[in-house]
Motif scaffolding. Structure first.
Motif, short mmCIF file in Angstrom:
data_model
loop_
_atom_site.label_atom_id
_atom_site.label_comp_id
_atom_site.label_asym_id
_atom_site.label_seq_id
_atom_site.Cartn_x
_atom_site.Cartn_y
_atom_site.Cartn_z
N LEU A 213 -14.17 -2.10 27.12
CA LEU A 213 -14.71 -0.75 27.01
C LEU A 213 -14.71 -0.30 25.55
O LEU A 213 -13.86 -0.73 24.76
N ALA A 214 -15.66 0.54 25.21
CA ALA A 214 -15.80 0.99 23.83
C ALA A 214 -14.54 1.72 23.36
O ALA A 214 -14.09 2.65 24.05
N ILE A 264 -21.05 6.31 35.55
CA ILE A 264 -22.46 5.91 35.60
C ILE A 264 -23.22 6.45 34.40
O ILE A 264 -24.04 5.74 33.80
N TRP A 265 -22.94 7.69 34.03
CA TRP A 265 -23.61 8.28 32.87
C TRP A 265 -23.30 7.51 31.59
O TRP A 265 -24.20 7.19 30.80
N LEU A 266 -22.03 7.18 31.37
CA LEU A 266 -21.64 6.42 30.18
C LEU A 266 -22.32 5.05 30.16
O LEU A 266 -22.76 4.57 29.12
N PHE A 267 -22.41 4.42 31.34
CA PHE A 267 -23.03 3.10 31.42
C PHE A 267 -24.53 3.19 31.12
O PHE A 267 -25.07 2.38 30.35
N MET A 271 -22.79 3.71 26.43
CA MET A 271 -21.55 4.07 25.74
C MET A 271 -20.31 3.52 26.42
O MET A 271 -19.20 3.72 25.92
N LEU A 272 -20.45 2.84 27.55
CA LEU A 272 -19.26 2.41 28.30
C LEU A 272 -18.67 1.12 27.74
O LEU A 272 -17.47 1.03 27.50
#
Length: 338
Positions: A213-214, A264-267, A271-272
């Motif tokens: 993960l970032a 889901i939004w980060l992916f 950005m995930l």
């Protein structure tokens, strides 16, 4: 009075105001006992089957409670009310969420960005409204134009005492194992969030310091997920203590949404996952493989969270207990106590 009768009384009184609950419970207990004695005295039932047969004779506890409390079950008329309500709750518990998840997958496949989440929520709400309207209209038409086609509510529902909900205050053995399993999985998730930061990629047989993960997510989102895991653990302990009800089911839906939507939004926004991890795996994947894996990830997160939310709703609708998504009724084993 055995546990089966206790469950019948609980099912009949759980939706009533507290002021009426005790009086109705007492009256129903006397009526059940009188019906049992009458069946045994007349030879209609043996002592072993009299209780079960008496509850079948008395009928669906929701219908009986409505008649006692002068609270008619009305859609257009009382004949189909319980059937309509049960089918509506069942369909609303999964159809809108399923359609919304399918729509989100389609939008992602077509190249949609973060706006996919808002569009999917809008579609789900629209489906929920249409489902309620058209189902109600169908039942209203049936009630109006075929009043003689149906029997009593018990006949339509196929109700039997085996469908009675479990008592919420009973400490059923499975609840401890459910709690332990939940806490173990949450602990594994928390450890993984921390451990992945030190690298999970093996190069040449040795672990490389490449996080999954970032690292930028440690400024907010990873601590947020760790706090959410702690809340999930507290909620699991609370379910062990209090069992499922509608308030707990709503909390469960909120917790699942609080996890699924940000992840889901980060992916979708890219950005995930860490750039270092993507740089290592991208040479091994073509565009089609990346898209398939993206759809599987988003669909998996949405499906798991939706299933868990629906499972909590089903358990709440059954008045607590282990519950599964089979429908209708809680067919838990019958336990007789003296």
């Amino acid at each position: 009075m055995t546990e089966l009768t206790d469950r019948y009384l609980f099912a009949a009184t759980r939706t009533l105001p507290a002021a009426q609950r005790e009086e109705l419970s007492r009256d129903l207990a006397e009526r059940v006992a009188d019906t049992i004695d009458a069946r045994i005295a007349s030879g209609a039932s043996t002592p072993e089957t009299a209780e079960h047969d008496a509850l079948v004779e008395l009928g669906n506890p929701s219908v009986l409670a409505a008649s006692y409390s002068d609270r008619p079950l009305v859609l257009i008329g009382p004949r189909y009310f319980l059937v309509w309500r049960r089918l509506l709750v069942f369909l609303e518990s999964f159809v809108p969420a399923t359609v919304a998840a399918a729509a989100a997958l389609g939008l992602v496949i077509s190249g949609g960005g973060w706006e996919v989440i808002g569009a999917a929520i809008g579609i789900g709400l629209s489906v929920a409204v249409h489902l309620a309207f058209w189902l109600t209209l169908v039942f209203a038409l049936i009630e109006r134009y075929e009043p003689a086609a149906a029997g009593a509510a018990d006949d339509v529902l196929g109700w039997t005492p085996d469908q009675l909900p479990q008592l919420p205050e009973v400490r059923r053995p499975h609840r401890r194992s459910d709690l332990v399993a939940s806490l173990v999985w949450l602990a594994i998730a928390a450890v993984f969030l921390v451990w992945q930061q030190f690298g999970i990629v093996w190069i040449g047989g040795e672990r490389s310091a490449v996080p999954l993960l970032a690292p930028e997510l440690w400024s907010f989102w990873l601590p947020y997920l760790l706090v959410l895991i702690a809340l999930e653990a507290a909620f699991a302990a609370w379910i062990y203590r209090a069992d499922w009800n509608w308030a707990n089911a709503i909390v469960n839906v909120v917790l699942n949404a609080a996890f699924a939507i940000p992840v889901i939004w980060l992916f979708v926004e890219g950005m995930l996952l860490s750039p270092e991890f993507l740089a290592l795996v991208d040479p091994h994947l073509d565009a089609d493989a990346e898209r398939v894996l993206s759809v599987l990830f988003i669909g998996g997160v949405a499906a798991i969270c939706t299933w868990d939310a629906i499972d909590g709703i089903v358990k709440a609708a059954r008045g607590g207990g282990r519950g599964t998504l089979d429908f209708p009724g809680n067919r838990s084993p019958r336990v007789t106590q003296g």
